[in-house]
Design a protein around this motif. Sequence first.
Motif, PDB file in Angstrom:
ATOM      1  N   LEU A 126       0.843  -1.200   0.000  1.00 40.55           N
ATOM      2  CA  LEU A 126       0.000   0.000   0.000  1.00 40.55           C
ATOM      3  C   LEU A 126       0.878   1.250   0.000  1.00 40.55           C
ATOM      4  O   LEU A 126       0.568   2.231  -0.673  1.00 40.55           O
TER       5      LEU A 126
ATOM      6  N   THR B 238      -8.563   6.300   0.244  1.00 38.88           N
ATOM      7  CA  THR B 238      -7.851   7.293   1.035  1.00 38.88           C
ATOM      8  C   THR B 238      -8.922   8.086   1.758  1.00 38.88           C
ATOM      9  O   THR B 238      -9.880   8.547   1.143  1.00 38.88           O
TER      10      THR B 238
ATOM     11  N   TYR C 260      -8.256   2.384  -4.894  1.00 42.50           N
ATOM     12  CA  TYR C 260      -7.670   2.556  -3.570  1.00 42.50           C
ATOM     13  C   TYR C 260      -8.547   3.488  -2.726  1.00 42.50           C
ATOM     14  O   TYR C 260      -9.303   4.299  -3.241  1.00 42.50           O
TER      15      TYR C 260
ATOM     16  N   ILE D 159      -2.917   5.516   1.989  1.00 41.26           N
ATOM     17  CA  ILE D 159      -3.857   4.557   1.400  1.00 41.26           C
ATOM     18  C   ILE D 159      -4.153   3.500   2.447  1.00 41.26           C
ATOM     19  O   ILE D 159      -3.242   2.824   2.930  1.00 41.26           O
TER      20      ILE D 159
ATOM     21  N   ALA E 162       1.087   4.266  -2.781  1.00 36.84           N
ATOM     22  CA  ALA E 162       1.030   5.689  -2.406  1.00 36.84           C
ATOM     23  C   ALA E 162       2.241   6.440  -2.974  1.00 36.84           C
ATOM     24  O   ALA E 162       2.104   7.560  -3.490  1.00 36.84           O
TER      25      ALA E 162
ATOM     26  N   ALA F 256      -6.751  -1.217  -0.816  1.00 30.14           N
ATOM     27  CA  ALA F 256      -6.641  -1.168  -2.272  1.00 30.14           C
ATOM     28  C   ALA F 256      -6.908  -2.543  -2.865  1.00 30.14           C
ATOM     29  O   ALA F 256      -6.729  -3.567  -2.195  1.00 30.14           O
TER      30      ALA F 256
END
Length: 190
Positions: free
Chosen positions: A112, A183, A181, A131, A116, A134
């Motif tokens: 991850l 966020t 993903y 993140i 990012a 994902a």
Amino acid sequence: MTKKILKTVAILLMIIASIFTFSGCGKKDSNNNNGKEEVSKEVYEAPLRNYMEGIKTRNIELILSAYPEYMRKMTQTDLDSVYATYEAMYGSNITMEYSLGDATRIEDEKDLGVLAAQIKEYYPEAGDITISDAYIITVELSISGDGVQSTEENSEGENTDGENEEQKPSKKTDSQDFYVYRTGDNWYIF
């Protein structure tokens, strides 16, 4: 007699409860998702579906909704250019069909972090992106049109009455992997 029936029922309930307790039935395995909450397929697929539907219907707003603000670079002119290219390759009346394959969850925190870092590399304005979840999803896309006629000309530049007409392919199917993903509370594609 009723005491005997109640005692039997109580013993049966204790046996059933013991079976569930020792077999793990009804208990979620906390190691199953590395401590991550279960996410509905519809939730993490939504930005990818928006993107694909936007391309399919020439809807720039749907396409842009699949991206965070700092990635929203595409314009209607860009989308029109994509379609002009498709029409040159496949003829007029472009149609698209797509299907989303199985999703593979990115479990490892290190992976991850790599994702990012890749986003930051391409989009420095992303800042310090974190993140939390994902997936990788393969999309199969078929693009078709009416076909394009190309005519070979003889050495004098005249048409040879269609003898050498060639039909360019009017359909192409290809597949590509997309990252979706999370966020904050939002899901996006990359």
